[in-house]
Design a protein around this motif. Sequence first.
Motif, PDB file in Angstrom:
ATOM      1  N   ASP A   1      -8.777  -8.590  14.329  1.00  0.00           N
ATOM      2  CA  ASP A   1      -7.464  -8.197  14.243  1.00  0.00           C
ATOM      3  C   ASP A   1      -7.538  -6.556  13.479  1.00  0.00           C
ATOM      4  N   TYR A   2      -7.786  -5.480  14.075  1.00  0.00           N
ATOM      5  CA  TYR A   2      -8.106  -4.130  13.436  1.00  0.00           C
ATOM      6  C   TYR A   2      -6.901  -3.701  12.643  1.00  0.00           C
ATOM      7  N   ARG A   3      -5.776  -4.189  12.838  1.00  0.00           N
ATOM      8  CA  ARG A   3      -4.555  -3.861  11.656  1.00  0.00           C
ATOM      9  C   ARG A   3      -5.102  -3.921  10.243  1.00  0.00           C
ATOM     10  N   PHE A   4      -5.769  -5.073  10.238  1.00  0.00           N
ATOM     11  CA  PHE A   4      -6.292  -5.127   8.558  1.00  0.00           C
ATOM     12  C   PHE A   4      -7.403  -4.613   8.176  1.00  0.00           C
ATOM     13  N   GLY A   5      -8.269  -4.280   9.339  1.00  0.00           N
ATOM     14  CA  GLY A   5      -9.345  -3.146   9.072  1.00  0.00           C
ATOM     15  C   GLY A   5      -8.767  -1.666   8.567  1.00  0.00           C
ATOM     16  N   GLY A   6      -7.582  -1.329   9.244  1.00  0.00           N
ATOM     17  CA  GLY A   6      -6.900  -0.156   8.703  1.00  0.00           C
ATOM     18  C   GLY A   6      -6.344  -0.326   7.405  1.00  0.00           C
ATOM     19  N   LEU A   7      -5.729  -1.335   7.148  1.00  0.00           N
ATOM     20  CA  LEU A   7      -5.161  -1.644   5.620  1.00  0.00           C
ATOM     21  C   LEU A   7      -6.380  -1.618   4.698  1.00  0.00           C
ATOM     22  N   PHE A   8      -7.372  -2.291   4.857  1.00  0.00           N
ATOM     23  CA  PHE A   8      -8.706  -2.063   4.122  1.00  0.00           C
ATOM     24  C   PHE A   8      -9.058  -0.693   3.899  1.00  0.00           C
ATOM     25  N   GLY A   9      -9.207   0.164   5.228  1.00  0.00           N
ATOM     26  CA  GLY A   9      -9.493   1.613   4.967  1.00  0.00           C
ATOM     27  C   GLY A   9      -8.577   2.293   4.078  1.00  0.00           C
ATOM     28  N   GLY A  10      -7.330   1.906   4.210  1.00  0.00           N
ATOM     29  CA  GLY A  10      -6.259   2.556   3.436  1.00  0.00           C
ATOM     30  C   GLY A  10      -6.558   2.363   1.811  1.00  0.00           C
ATOM     31  N   LEU A  11      -7.064   1.125   1.479  1.00  0.00           N
ATOM     32  CA  LEU A  11      -7.284   0.845   0.060  1.00  0.00           C
ATOM     33  C   LEU A  11      -8.528   1.855  -0.320  1.00  0.00           C
ATOM     34  N   MET A  12      -9.515   1.807   0.418  1.00  0.00           N
ATOM     35  CA  MET A  12     -10.736   2.639   0.319  1.00  0.00           C
ATOM     36  C   MET A  12     -10.183   4.135  -0.068  1.00  0.00           C
TER      37      MET A  12
ATOM     38  N   GLU B   1       0.911  -1.129  -0.017  1.00  0.00           N
ATOM     39  CA  GLU B   1       0.074  -0.061  -0.096  1.00  0.00           C
ATOM     40  C   GLU B   1       0.705   1.369   0.059  1.00  0.00           C
ATOM     41  N   LEU B   2       2.181   1.153   0.746  1.00  0.00           N
ATOM     42  CA  LEU B   2       2.751   2.341   0.775  1.00  0.00           C
ATOM     43  C   LEU B   2       3.432   2.702  -0.552  1.00  0.00           C
ATOM     44  N   ALA B   3       4.068   1.595  -1.350  1.00  0.00           N
ATOM     45  CA  ALA B   3       4.420   1.679  -2.599  1.00  0.00           C
ATOM     46  C   ALA B   3       3.259   2.288  -3.728  1.00  0.00           C
ATOM     47  N   LEU B   4       1.987   1.729  -3.283  1.00  0.00           N
ATOM     48  CA  LEU B   4       1.195   2.120  -4.182  1.00  0.00           C
ATOM     49  C   LEU B   4       0.797   3.603  -4.135  1.00  0.00           C
ATOM     50  N   TRP B   5       0.850   3.974  -2.971  1.00  0.00           N
ATOM     51  CA  TRP B   5       0.614   5.498  -2.766  1.00  0.00           C
ATOM     52  C   TRP B   5       1.638   6.406  -3.350  1.00  0.00           C
ATOM     53  N   ILE B   6       2.790   5.829  -2.858  1.00  0.00           N
ATOM     54  CA  ILE B   6       4.104   6.727  -3.691  1.00  0.00           C
ATOM     55  C   ILE B   6       3.898   6.527  -5.149  1.00  0.00           C
ATOM     56  N   GLU B   7       3.718   5.512  -5.809  1.00  0.00           N
ATOM     57  CA  GLU B   7       3.409   5.512  -7.285  1.00  0.00           C
ATOM     58  C   GLU B   7       2.558   6.614  -7.514  1.00  0.00           C
ATOM     59  N   MET B   8       1.238   6.647  -7.004  1.00  0.00           N
ATOM     60  CA  MET B   8       0.232   7.785  -7.321  1.00  0.00           C
ATOM     61  C   MET B   8       0.884   9.031  -7.364  1.00  0.00           C
TER      62      MET B   8
END
Length: 477
Positions: free
Chosen positions: A198-209, A136-143
């Motif tokens: 495991d709310y860590r993965f909820g946070g990752l999903f929120g980042g994708l949204m 996700e970090l690489a995805l944001w940097i790419e954008m």
Amino acid sequence: MDALLEPEPLLALMLNITVTFSVFALIARVSLSQPGLLLLAFLFLFSCVWRLASVFYIDVFGPIFSEQLGRSIGPGIAVVPLGVCQAAVLLMLLVSFHPRRLEALAGAPNSRISSLLPAGGLDLFSLAFWVVLLFELALWIEMLNRGAIPLFNKLERIDYSRQLGGFLHGRLMDWGPMLAFQLGLLFAMPALRGARFDYRFGGLFGGLMVYLLLVGHRFSSFFLYFSFFIMPLGSILLGRGQAAGFDKSAFFRMLRGLWLPVTGLGLVVLGALTYSYTVVRGAESELLQTKLTQRLLVQQGEMWWMTYERVFVYGDWNALLASVKLFLDPFNPNRNSTMQLLMELSLPIERAHALLDWGVAYTGGWPEVSFELGGPVNGFILVVLSAIMFSEFLFLLTRCVVEERYATCFFLTPILYAIEVYLVSGMMNSFIQLTFMIKLGAAIFVYALEDRWRASLIASASYGMSEATALEREVMS
């Protein structure tokens, strides 16, 4: 036959109302009696409601002008065969997830493997978290390096993907819903052991949204990703809800605790839609009501209405032509051949191809494809076969989730995506691709391999318990 297909207006109205509300009642019955099914099959159930409401609107208030088709459609009784098809899937879901099957699944001995693993091993959850976080970090940097953020530059998502989207963006567009399912699985699995999500993965999903919002996506993408994310929650509720050691009330309390992020996601989707129609498409703002009516009440059902008119009213269907266009000679073999066929049959061929070249595809595809292949009678047989495949695969997936077959779940995800997409968009050509056959073979191989590993682990644990029992008896004597 013609009299049945073109009844008197009052009889047609009564048929439409009866069938529509019967299907709605059946969906409510499924959702209330088995809330886990609502989560597991949310993508299909929501699509059912929307499409049926759209076709009902066209049938009852027609003739309605369709902007995408360039003609008027309705009135009729297209709701009747559509409702029968949807009811077939709903009833099959109730059969596959019958309480007796769920009780047997919940009561299966040694179904969970985590309790048998030695402590101090590889932390799969933490490894997955860091891998997805880095992606996700690489995805944001790419954008950000692309120099244009579609949300602020008034770019449509299709234009961004075609002109500016990078390699990682392309991979997300190809695999995003499957990633959402894996995030939902890792988010929900601790509940099997009585722990919190495991709310860590909820946070990752929120980042994708948030990323999808910034690159110009609207309702369809948010809906698709959300539907896949909540599927494992439904599997756990279905597969463990009858188990003696499962605290169902605590699980529901945790679900209710998610109201704030879910509300936030709803507001994001609403904001994205509002921004798209008022800013990105600002030149059309004076036609906003017309656009929304077309989007909400016409476009969802217009392709089914065209198939209904061709197949049920005029008896115009050609199984050979449909088979060739679906499997052998589609306009673009890399995309959904079902919608290409339906658009070619419903539009002037030049216009259909121009739209397809631009990446535009209309809504629908199932059950239209069944009747384009089988006609007004055999089409229902194809629908029933689809219902069996869909519901039984969801039960298999539920069993794998409950038994914590992580490897099998991972390899089943692409097959799940293909089946879900088929039940919504009618896409059949993915099933004949070599890559799909490889994925299917890999999933079967991994299932068998994981099954042998589980059996050996359970046997070792049973042997250890037998040794301990024998030693205890010897000491006591």
